[in-house]
Design a protein around this motif. Sequence first.
Motif, PDB file in Angstrom:
ATOM      1  N   PHE A  80       0.837  -1.191   0.000  1.00 41.30           N
ATOM      2  CA  PHE A  80       0.000   0.000   0.000  1.00 41.30           C
ATOM      3  C   PHE A  80       0.876   1.247   0.000  1.00 41.30           C
ATOM      4  CE2 PHE A  80      -2.453  -3.409   1.766  1.00 41.30           C
ATOM      5  CZ  PHE A  80      -3.751  -3.211   1.311  1.00 41.30           C
ATOM      6  N   LEU A  81       0.527   2.199  -0.868  1.00 46.05           N
ATOM      7  CA  LEU A  81       1.172   3.511  -0.907  1.00 46.05           C
ATOM      8  C   LEU A  81       0.110   4.531  -0.531  1.00 46.05           C
ATOM      9  CD1 LEU A  81       3.422   5.524  -1.559  1.00 46.05           C
ATOM     10  CD2 LEU A  81       2.833   5.287  -3.993  1.00 46.05           C
ATOM     11  N   ASP A  82       0.197   5.047   0.703  1.00 48.72           N
ATOM     12  CA  ASP A  82      -0.826   5.908   1.292  1.00 48.72           C
ATOM     13  C   ASP A  82      -0.301   7.344   1.288  1.00 48.72           C
ATOM     14  OD1 ASP A  82      -2.562   7.312   2.948  1.00 48.72           O
ATOM     15  OD2 ASP A  82      -2.853   5.655   4.332  1.00 48.72           O
ATOM     16  N   ILE A  83      -0.831   8.173   0.373  1.00 50.91           N
ATOM     17  CA  ILE A  83      -0.361   9.557   0.225  1.00 50.91           C
ATOM     18  C   ILE A  83      -1.388  10.502   0.827  1.00 50.91           C
ATOM     19  CG2 ILE A  83       0.415  11.318  -1.381  1.00 50.91           C
ATOM     20  CD1 ILE A  83       1.159   9.148  -3.345  1.00 50.91           C
ATOM     21  N   GLY A  84      -0.892  11.459   1.627  1.00 50.20           N
ATOM     22  CA  GLY A  84      -1.783  12.321   2.397  1.00 50.20           C
ATOM     23  C   GLY A  84      -2.200  11.617   3.668  1.00 50.20           C
ATOM     24  N   VAL A 160       0.297  -2.864  -6.208  1.00 51.44           N
ATOM     25  CA  VAL A 160       0.321  -1.886  -5.123  1.00 51.44           C
ATOM     26  C   VAL A 160      -1.044  -1.196  -5.089  1.00 51.44           C
ATOM     27  CG1 VAL A 160       1.373   0.248  -4.264  1.00 51.44           C
ATOM     28  CG2 VAL A 160       2.797  -1.492  -5.392  1.00 51.44           C
ATOM     29  N   ALA A 161      -1.548  -0.928  -3.914  1.00 50.74           N
ATOM     30  CA  ALA A 161      -2.764  -0.119  -3.768  1.00 50.74           C
ATOM     31  C   ALA A 161      -2.356   1.312  -3.465  1.00 50.74           C
ATOM     32  CB  ALA A 161      -3.654  -0.661  -2.663  1.00 50.74           C
ATOM     33  N   LEU A 162      -2.727   2.234  -4.343  1.00 51.24           N
ATOM     34  CA  LEU A 162      -2.451   3.655  -4.160  1.00 51.24           C
ATOM     35  C   LEU A 162      -3.646   4.285  -3.461  1.00 51.24           C
ATOM     36  CD1 LEU A 162      -0.961   6.339  -4.681  1.00 51.24           C
ATOM     37  CD2 LEU A 162      -1.981   6.344  -6.977  1.00 51.24           C
ATOM     38  N   MET A 163      -3.426   4.781  -2.243  1.00 49.53           N
ATOM     39  CA  MET A 163      -4.493   5.335  -1.409  1.00 49.53           C
ATOM     40  C   MET A 163      -4.429   6.871  -1.448  1.00 49.53           C
ATOM     41  SD  MET A 163      -5.515   2.367  -0.159  1.00 49.53           S
ATOM     42  CE  MET A 163      -6.683   2.957   1.071  1.00 49.53           C
ATOM     43  N   LEU A 164      -5.495   7.489  -1.974  1.00 48.49           N
ATOM     44  CA  LEU A 164      -5.609   8.946  -2.009  1.00 48.49           C
ATOM     45  C   LEU A 164      -6.947   9.309  -1.360  1.00 48.49           C
ATOM     46  CD1 LEU A 164      -4.422   9.533  -5.701  1.00 48.49           C
ATOM     47  CD2 LEU A 164      -3.078   9.881  -3.616  1.00 48.49           C
ATOM     48  N   VAL A 165      -6.995   9.174  -0.061  1.00 47.09           N
ATOM     49  CA  VAL A 165      -8.245   9.324   0.680  1.00 47.09           C
ATOM     50  C   VAL A 165      -8.290  10.700   1.341  1.00 47.09           C
ATOM     51  CG1 VAL A 165      -9.669   8.407   2.548  1.00 47.09           C
ATOM     52  CG2 VAL A 165      -8.410   6.844   1.050  1.00 47.09           C
ATOM     53  N   ALA A 166      -9.277  11.493   0.937  1.00 44.94           N
ATOM     54  CA  ALA A 166      -9.495  12.843   1.496  1.00 44.94           C
ATOM     55  C   ALA A 166      -8.280  13.734   1.309  1.00 44.94           C
ATOM     56  CB  ALA A 166      -9.885  12.761   2.969  1.00 44.94           C
ATOM     57  N   VAL A 167      -7.635  13.627   0.148  1.00 45.67           N
ATOM     58  CA  VAL A 167      -6.485  14.481  -0.127  1.00 45.67           C
ATOM     59  C   VAL A 167      -6.605  15.199  -1.471  1.00 45.67           C
ATOM     60  CG1 VAL A 167      -5.086  12.630  -1.165  1.00 45.67           C
ATOM     61  CG2 VAL A 167      -3.948  14.607  -0.130  1.00 45.67           C
ATOM     62  N   MET A 168      -7.295  14.601  -2.455  1.00 43.42           N
ATOM     63  CA  MET A 168      -7.328  15.208  -3.783  1.00 43.42           C
ATOM     64  C   MET A 168      -8.055  16.540  -3.803  1.00 43.42           C
ATOM     65  SD  MET A 168      -5.392  13.433  -5.596  1.00 43.42           S
ATOM     66  CE  MET A 168      -5.611  14.534  -6.992  1.00 43.42           C
ATOM     67  N   HIS A 169      -8.987  16.786  -2.869  1.00 45.64           N
ATOM     68  CA  HIS A 169      -9.652  18.087  -2.884  1.00 45.64           C
ATOM     69  C   HIS A 169      -8.724  19.215  -2.426  1.00 45.64           C
ATOM     70  CE1 HIS A 169     -11.320  15.798   0.701  1.00 45.64           C
ATOM     71  NE2 HIS A 169     -10.554  16.701   1.288  1.00 45.64           N
ATOM     72  N   LEU A 194      -6.323   1.793  -7.460  1.00 44.43           N
ATOM     73  CA  LEU A 194      -6.401   3.204  -7.092  1.00 44.43           C
ATOM     74  C   LEU A 194      -7.616   3.387  -6.194  1.00 44.43           C
ATOM     75  CD1 LEU A 194      -5.665   6.242  -7.380  1.00 44.43           C
ATOM     76  CD2 LEU A 194      -7.132   6.276  -9.424  1.00 44.43           C
ATOM     77  N   VAL A 195      -7.399   3.999  -5.023  1.00 43.48           N
ATOM     78  CA  VAL A 195      -8.460   4.261  -4.049  1.00 43.48           C
ATOM     79  C   VAL A 195      -8.536   5.772  -3.842  1.00 43.48           C
ATOM     80  CG1 VAL A 195      -9.259   3.866  -1.693  1.00 43.48           C
ATOM     81  CG2 VAL A 195      -7.974   2.068  -2.898  1.00 43.48           C
ATOM     82  N   VAL A 196      -9.692   6.370  -4.120  1.00 45.50           N
ATOM     83  CA  VAL A 196      -9.836   7.821  -3.981  1.00 45.50           C
ATOM     84  C   VAL A 196     -11.136   8.145  -3.263  1.00 45.50           C
ATOM     85  CG1 VAL A 196      -9.793  10.061  -5.141  1.00 45.50           C
ATOM     86  CG2 VAL A 196      -8.658   8.105  -6.216  1.00 45.50           C
ATOM     87  N   ALA A 197     -11.065   9.098  -2.344  1.00 47.25           N
ATOM     88  CA  ALA A 197     -12.255   9.716  -1.752  1.00 47.25           C
ATOM     89  C   ALA A 197     -12.020  11.212  -1.759  1.00 47.25           C
ATOM     90  CB  ALA A 197     -12.488   9.216  -0.331  1.00 47.25           C
ATOM     91  N   GLN A 198     -13.025  11.958  -2.163  1.00 43.17           N
ATOM     92  CA  GLN A 198     -12.849  13.406  -2.191  1.00 43.17           C
ATOM     93  C   GLN A 198     -14.170  14.136  -2.030  1.00 43.17           C
ATOM     94  OE1 GLN A 198     -11.221  15.739  -5.598  1.00 43.17           O
ATOM     95  NE2 GLN A 198     -13.046  16.769  -4.843  1.00 43.17           N
ATOM     96  N   ALA A 199     -14.076  15.361  -1.527  1.00 41.83           N
ATOM     97  CA  ALA A 199     -15.263  16.164  -1.239  1.00 41.83           C
ATOM     98  C   ALA A 199     -15.958  16.617  -2.521  1.00 41.83           C
ATOM     99  CB  ALA A 199     -14.879  17.371  -0.397  1.00 41.83           C
ATOM    100  N   THR A 200     -17.273  16.816  -2.406  1.00 45.02           N
ATOM    101  CA  THR A 200     -18.068  17.334  -3.516  1.00 45.02           C
ATOM    102  C   THR A 200     -19.131  18.289  -2.976  1.00 45.02           C
ATOM    103  OG1 THR A 200     -19.469  16.737  -5.399  1.00 45.02           O
ATOM    104  CG2 THR A 200     -19.740  15.426  -3.390  1.00 45.02           C
ATOM    105  N   TYR A 201     -19.602  19.187  -3.842  1.00 44.78           N
ATOM    106  CA  TYR A 201     -20.734  20.041  -3.509  1.00 44.78           C
ATOM    107  C   TYR A 201     -22.040  19.482  -4.080  1.00 44.78           C
ATOM    108  CZ  TYR A 201     -17.650  23.960  -2.090  1.00 44.78           C
ATOM    109  OH  TYR A 201     -16.745  24.761  -1.451  1.00 44.78           O
ATOM    110  N   ASP A 202     -21.979  18.389  -4.807  1.00 47.47           N
ATOM    111  CA  ASP A 202     -23.130  17.926  -5.588  1.00 47.47           C
ATOM    112  C   ASP A 202     -24.443  17.848  -4.811  1.00 47.47           C
ATOM    113  OD1 ASP A 202     -21.621  17.829  -7.851  1.00 47.47           O
ATOM    114  OD2 ASP A 202     -21.650  15.641  -8.073  1.00 47.47           O
TER     115      ASP A 202
END
Length: 276
Positions: A80-84, A160-169, A194-202
């Motif tokens: 796992f590569l956990d960035i942020g 490898v699992a690339l973790m980008l959780v609550a960082v892309m925003h 690739l694992v991503v979670a990010q904020a939205t206004y939708d």
Amino acid sequence: MTGSTQESSSLSSRLDTSVAHSARRYDYWLGGKDNFAADRESGDAIAAAFPTIRLAVRENRAFLRRAVAVLAEEAGIRQFLDIGTGLPTANNTHQVAQAIAPQSRIVYVDNDPLVLVHARALLTSAAEGATAYIDADLREPAKILNDPELHRTLDFSQPVALMLVAVMHFILDEDDPYGIVRRLVEALPRGSYLVVAQATYDPLPPDTVAALEAANARGNPKSRPRSRAEFARFFEGLDILPPGIVSVAEWRADNESQPRPSFVDISGYAAVAQIP
């Protein structure tokens, strides 16, 4: 001057407590103690506009836990590569992964000097596995990918699992968010995730969006919530796992307490995809 003293001096010179940092503000929302007045002021301004922010950040952590568990248990991922990374809290990536597979290997990446101070907690690994920490910014993917510690810890001939959780925003449009993710994904072998979670206004009403935009304009760090279509661009060319792009609170959440928080309360997208 000893090495540890030099390191402490260097960290102290980089630690600007007068400016909010995303990792420390997140810590404040989670009820932690590793934050300063600027972080709390920024956090309170956002909470005034979006009162369920603390629930949202807890759900982001729960999503990370579920994503790591699914990849470790069902996909057999052991790297796992956990960035942020953020400040250590419950259910860090290595704790979840190594509870399932003790041989799992994890590299954390963050650019907050306070996170580096706490890296020893993140680097406590199961004897069979390994953890490492890289002091770097997501905006510099080449620096991350070329770091010797990354290649000492992870084997890039294996998935490898690339973790980008609550960082892309926190990656603004001018920083080329899609180019950053593409550069990182292209460095991973086939079968990686690739694992991503990010904020939205939708799902938010216009008055809430206006209040959040006003808080964002006044505060730091700036954020860039993204629409569903914008979020989906991170996964172009990848195979998105079921249930697809959904609310952070809904991703593989059948075993969580019910009913789940509403999309309005969480206001964040999540998805996991495999590199074909």
